[in-house]
Design a protein around this motif. Structure first.
Motif, short mmCIF file in Angstrom:
data_model
loop_
_atom_site.label_atom_id
_atom_site.label_comp_id
_atom_site.label_asym_id
_atom_site.label_seq_id
_atom_site.Cartn_x
_atom_site.Cartn_y
_atom_site.Cartn_z
N LYS A 27 26.61 -19.17 -86.69
CA LYS A 27 26.62 -20.61 -86.98
C LYS A 27 27.94 -21.25 -86.57
O LYS A 27 27.97 -22.40 -86.14
CB LYS A 27 26.32 -20.85 -88.46
N GLN A 75 19.51 -26.62 -88.38
CA GLN A 75 18.94 -25.37 -88.90
C GLN A 75 17.43 -25.58 -88.97
O GLN A 75 16.95 -26.39 -89.78
CB GLN A 75 19.51 -25.02 -90.26
N HIS A 120 13.84 -24.21 -89.75
CA HIS A 120 13.11 -23.18 -90.49
C HIS A 120 11.61 -23.44 -90.32
O HIS A 120 11.10 -24.46 -90.76
CB HIS A 120 13.50 -23.22 -91.97
N GLN A 127 25.29 -30.45 -91.03
CA GLN A 127 24.12 -29.58 -90.78
C GLN A 127 22.84 -30.33 -91.11
O GLN A 127 22.68 -30.88 -92.20
CB GLN A 127 24.20 -28.28 -91.60
N ASP A 163 19.00 -29.94 -91.82
CA ASP A 163 17.96 -28.96 -92.15
C ASP A 163 16.59 -29.50 -91.76
O ASP A 163 16.17 -30.55 -92.24
CB ASP A 163 17.97 -28.64 -93.65
N THR A 167 14.10 -18.61 -88.84
CA THR A 167 15.14 -19.65 -88.83
C THR A 167 15.91 -19.57 -87.51
O THR A 167 16.16 -18.48 -87.00
CB THR A 167 16.12 -19.45 -90.01
N TRP A 192 19.17 -21.68 -85.18
CA TRP A 192 20.24 -22.67 -85.24
C TRP A 192 20.58 -23.17 -83.84
O TRP A 192 20.62 -22.40 -82.88
CB TRP A 192 21.50 -22.07 -85.86
#
Lengths: 397, 397
Positions: free
Chosen positions: B262, B276, B278, B363, B365, B378, B380
């Motif tokens: 990361k 990020q 997911h 970040q 999400d 996941t 990045w």
């Protein structure tokens, strides 16, 4: 925008009009109507999230009984659920009644914002207006081509005339928007009209082959839209083309499709160069296509091209990570005709001079040998500029 | 740059020095030396165009007899042919003589410009200087981590301490450069040092698994370098870890690797946000990973994130073209905890407020459901900014 003279095929009428779907007040409804039931083939987006008009048109092609194509710009009718499907059907039904045909014999395409219901009151007015203007002349064709644009800087049309067995055949085609290049999810749409006689099956198989070496070989940002549609309409009523004549027709159709596809790339948002990537020496044509596409999609290659940088390292290493077999010791590369890498090793060359050449040319030819196989493929892509990023980040949903 | 305290494993000495490979005069030679032969595992670039140091280190791992890792920055020793291989071997031989071991027990990594021969006179001096400074303290570890940087804005280190069966185990790791983010072909390099006892086989299998959920799950521009290398060095001499203790160690190693990965993304050129992504509900974990990677790589998604645009259409349609099975009617999406798309349909939400939240958070999400399967993953990625394009186009070979 092509300045070539238009060769309009017989048996079609065209129209474009403005009904207020677009806030800009630009044309937004486009019609193509055939005098009688004709052959139609279609190739559609491979995205699994598909807009209602794609679902509808896909279920109606190939066909030997199509009468009309209705396109609206400004609203993609995508991610609109059951209402979207009902709206797409209703617009087809309205045009079918005006034309005097079954609603299943109308094809429909949409492009523009997604997730918003079609403004049906406006479209109804637009379809009626456009139907009243239908004509088989250059002005009508150009207006129809104008009305499918979204953020395209120019309208995109190509046409040609060929003689097959003493018979004159014409093809005229329009297209808009390369990939999802625009804030409002621009879509690639194209309709190719011809007065050649084709069977339904020949038309469909030919169109799939044509798409694979033209519209499927171009990329602006690699983002496949929910609405991409390519249609071929063939109005001829003589005996269908076959043998050499059919092959010659396909060659002309392919040439036209490649010209349109390159127009799409040249008009990619922020694009300053078209890259033409020709890969040879691969283990197969498919392998060559994957390598060419990987080079075309690399942001490091695309930024190097926009900066006029003959960066062999970025190009060669992109070929190396394409997941296809290559022979590193056989790799050779030329850019704009200048050999800069051979037998797996960089050559010495005048980088400043080559950079000047690159900056001066709107098309950058990249010739890449990846081994000693017989596989080859050509791919076209735009470069990546700060303008592309600016256009696509300075927009809020 | 992590501000956490360093937990240095026993049995290693570190050093970094400057020998003039880089025109900038910044540190460019880094050493890690073990007091005795230890276990080492390696995971390397999948690019078929590979640099000499990768070929060499790959042939020497896994091993139970490694004594040293030599890294230079400023020159990648890639596309340098037979001379490059001879130079890589010569630097290993020099260090082996200083350390008192076989040259095959030295691993080597290089990063920097490609296609240029290593400046051997300078490196020889650098290796000797660095060897004279070797020490097991924070300063030495930090200097070693500094000397592997190229265009990284910060040095990247992580460390931790865990107790397994009453025994204290430490892991300290350094890394540099995410993907080919830089004009000079930045490379991802990382070395993870531990005083745990591991078998050669456990170390290699574990490192491959760790890489798959950390360094292989991050992307700046998707361009795989010719030099990517991840090493694990384990200096413990007790009975090798097994069972639960081995699993707990792997969990800690994974956590550390994800933190470093990361850091690489956050330091991607021009990056203003880490995404990020997911993905849940996919048909398998592999399918989820491919979908997450496709969303992560989309220039339209990356520009939307840099613009603070909660553009569900770009994210959902990227999932749709990933080539993996999805269930459109089950698709759901939240951004920064705000649900904006559900059951295949956009929800109404306060776009301005969510945009403000996105702009304020480093970040972003992204939670994406693509169906009702059990697969999840996941990934990045950095966002795409005009600075990325500027850095990478305003450079000439």
């Amino acid at each position: 925008m092509s300045n070539s003279p238009l060769f309009l095929p017989r048996g079609f009428r065209f129209a474009g009009t403005t009904c207020g779907i677009k806030a800009s007040g630009k044309p937004d409804v486009s019609l193509i109507v055939s005098d009688r039931p004709i052959v139609a083939a279609g190739v559609y987006t491979t995205n699994q999230i598909v807009a209602a008009p794609v679902v509808l048109s896909r279920s109606r092609t190939p066909s030997a009984a199509i009468r009309a194509v209705l396109t609206n710009s400004g609203n993609a009718n995508a991610c609109t659920g059951e209402q979207g499907m009902a709206d797409a059907k209703a617009t087809c039904a309205q045009l079918a009644e005006l034309v005097g045909c079954n609603e299943n014999d109308v094809l429909v395409m949409s492009t523009g914002v997604i997730g918003k219901p079609l403004p049906m009151d406006k479209i109804r007015v637009g379809v009626e207006q456009a139907h009243g203007k239908l004509a088989n002349d250059d002005t009508a064709f150009i207006e129809a081509a104008e009305a499918i644009r979204t953020t395209d800087a120019d309208r995109k049309t190509e046409s040609c005339e060929l003689t097959l067995g003493g018979q004159t055949i014409r093809i005229a085609a329009m297209a808009k928007g390369a990939g999802m290049i625009a804030p409002n999810m621009a879509t690639m749409l194209s309709v190719m009209c011809t007065d050649a006689s084709l069977t339904e099956q020949d038309a469909q198989q030919m169109l799939a082959r044509v798409a694979n070496v033209s519209f499927n070989r171009v990329s602006v940002d690699g983002h496949t839209s929910t609405n991409d549609t390519l249609l071929l309409l063939a109005s001829g009523s003589d005996d269908p083309l076959s043998g050499d004549a059919l092959a010659q027709f396909e060659a002309s159709l392919t040439e036209l499709a490649i010209k349109l596809a390159k127009q799409l790339v040249a008009d990619g948002e922020g694009a300053t160069h078209v890259m033409q990537i020709h890969v040879v020496g691969a283990s197969s044509d498919t392998s060559a296509e994957i390598i060419a596409k990987t080079v075309a999609a690399s942001p490091l290659v695309k930024t190097a091209i926009s900066g006029g940088d003959p960066n062999w390292g970025r190009i060669v290493s992109a070929a190396g990570y394409a997941g296809q077999p290559i022979e590193p010791s056989q790799v050779a590369l030329s850019v704009c005709g200048q050999s800069i890498y051979d037998k797996g090793t960089p050559l010495s060359f005048d980088a400043a001079s080559l950079s000047g050449t690159m900056k001066a040319h709107p098309q950058i030819d990249i010739e890449l040998r990846v081994g000693s196989g017989a596989g080859e493929a050509t791919y076209w892509s735009s470069d990546l500029t700060t303008d592309y990023v600016r256009f696509n980040s300075e927009y809020t949903t």
